[in-house]
Design an enzyme around this catalytic site. Sequence first.
Site, mmCIF file in Angstrom:
data_model
loop_
_atom_site.group_PDB
_atom_site.id
_atom_site.type_symbol
_atom_site.label_atom_id
_atom_site.label_comp_id
_atom_site.label_asym_id
_atom_site.label_seq_id
_atom_site.Cartn_x
_atom_site.Cartn_y
_atom_site.Cartn_z
ATOM 1 N N ASP A 36 38.753 41.461 35.282
ATOM 2 C CA ASP A 36 37.917 40.118 34.931
ATOM 3 C C ASP A 36 38.809 39.236 34.032
ATOM 4 O OD1 ASP A 36 35.984 38.524 35.191
ATOM 5 O OD2 ASP A 36 34.587 39.491 33.716
ATOM 6 N N HIS A 53 44.431 34.323 39.657
ATOM 7 C CA HIS A 53 44.489 35.611 40.304
ATOM 8 C C HIS A 53 45.752 35.857 41.076
ATOM 9 C CE1 HIS A 53 40.054 35.099 40.800
ATOM 10 N NE2 HIS A 53 40.277 33.941 41.432
ATOM 11 N N LEU A 147 49.050 59.143 44.547
ATOM 12 C CA LEU A 147 47.847 58.377 43.978
ATOM 13 C C LEU A 147 47.122 57.907 44.690
ATOM 14 C CD1 LEU A 147 46.701 56.664 41.137
ATOM 15 C CD2 LEU A 147 48.390 55.098 42.067
HETATM 16 C C1 FPP Z 1 37.950 38.376 38.480
HETATM 17 O O1 FPP Z 1 38.421 37.102 37.738
HETATM 18 C C2 FPP Z 1 38.933 38.611 39.564
HETATM 19 C C3 FPP Z 1 38.774 38.844 40.803
HETATM 20 C C4 FPP Z 1 37.483 38.087 41.484
HETATM 21 C C5 FPP Z 1 39.890 38.890 41.876
HETATM 22 C C6 FPP Z 1 41.053 39.760 41.392
HETATM 23 C C7 FPP Z 1 41.731 40.038 42.564
HETATM 24 C C8 FPP Z 1 43.252 40.312 42.466
HETATM 25 C C9 FPP Z 1 43.996 40.268 40.983
HETATM 26 C C10 FPP Z 1 44.122 40.520 43.551
HETATM 27 C C11 FPP Z 1 44.181 42.266 43.808
HETATM 28 C C12 FPP Z 1 44.068 42.683 45.155
HETATM 29 C C13 FPP Z 1 44.380 43.682 45.612
HETATM 30 C C14 FPP Z 1 44.418 43.945 47.114
HETATM 31 C C15 FPP Z 1 45.058 44.826 44.862
HETATM 32 P P1 FPP Z 1 37.531 35.834 37.818
HETATM 33 O O2 FPP Z 1 37.906 34.926 38.789
HETATM 34 O O3 FPP Z 1 35.906 36.482 37.665
HETATM 35 O O4 FPP Z 1 37.527 35.360 36.211
HETATM 36 P P2 FPP Z 1 36.709 34.585 35.579
HETATM 37 O O5 FPP Z 1 35.659 35.672 34.905
HETATM 38 O O6 FPP Z 1 37.681 34.075 34.242
HETATM 39 O O7 FPP Z 1 36.082 33.578 36.206
#
Ligand code: FPP
Length: 259
Positions: A36, A53, A147
């Site tokens: 997050d 992201h 893994l």
């Molecule tokens: C939460 O941050 C994160 C996500 C919704 C996406 C995370 C995805 C990746 C890092 C890519 C990984 C992909 C694979 C296939 C391994 P948020 O946007 O909710 O953050 P915020 O709380 O600050 O809004």
Amino acid sequence: MSKTKTIDFKMPESEAELYSRIDGNHIPRHVGIIMDGNGRWGKKYGFARVIGHREGVETVRMVVETSLDIGVKHLSLFAFSSENIFRPLMEVNSLFGLFEEILDIEVNKLHKRGIRFIVSGDTSILPERIHAKFNEAQKLTRDNDNLVLNIAVNYSGRQEIVDAVREVHKAVLRGDLKIEELTEEFFKDFLYHPEIPYPDLLIRTSGEYRISNFLLWQCAYTELWFSDSLWPEFSQEEYIRAIVDYQTRERRFGKVENL
Ligand code: FPP
């Protein structure tokens, strides 16, 4: 953007010390992570949320490498919840694009390192091309066992339980199961991935203290560890700290300690 995170096991003394405190006989078999804070990281550094992201992918690489290195055999990452689809279209499309890039660039590398890639959730809502790539990645890597990397995409823990109940119902109708014989242990077999153990440790970043519909059934007795770091800032040192802290916990599973 200059911030880079390299996986370098020649760590400063204190980190090496921390690393040496890991008890190799007591490694969590399964670590779940709610990644997050990407959007907030982007905002904090004056970028769009989607840049957060993209930066978060570096942390994904780090936790995969570190898990392999210390012998965590199952790693579940919450990449996209069923509710995330209601975010602005531009962000959703960027995330889908990022998934496709990761699948194109990383899957062969994962395969070479003996990683099995599995998905929890319904990827059929993604563009057909990306949905197909998720399936191909699972097929390609299915015999690997260094893994298991479980990516939750369009995932909801409640939906997983509802889907399991539907499968139970079908088994009863087929005559394969008598409902009065259904136990907790047997119910597990109807979840998306009954072959992987329940998480021993669940980590959530960004200073939020919630499970947010992630692996609800599976986390009944999971140890929780929260970090204030936004996901792109979550470091290898913190990951190791979480593991070392987990190793100090007394897990009683609702029972009393041995007298
Ligand atoms: C939460 O941050 C994160 C996500 C919704 C996406 C995370 C995805 C990746 C890092 C890519 C990984 C992909 C694979 C296939 C391994 P948020 O946007 O909710 O953050 P915020 O709380 O600050 O809004």
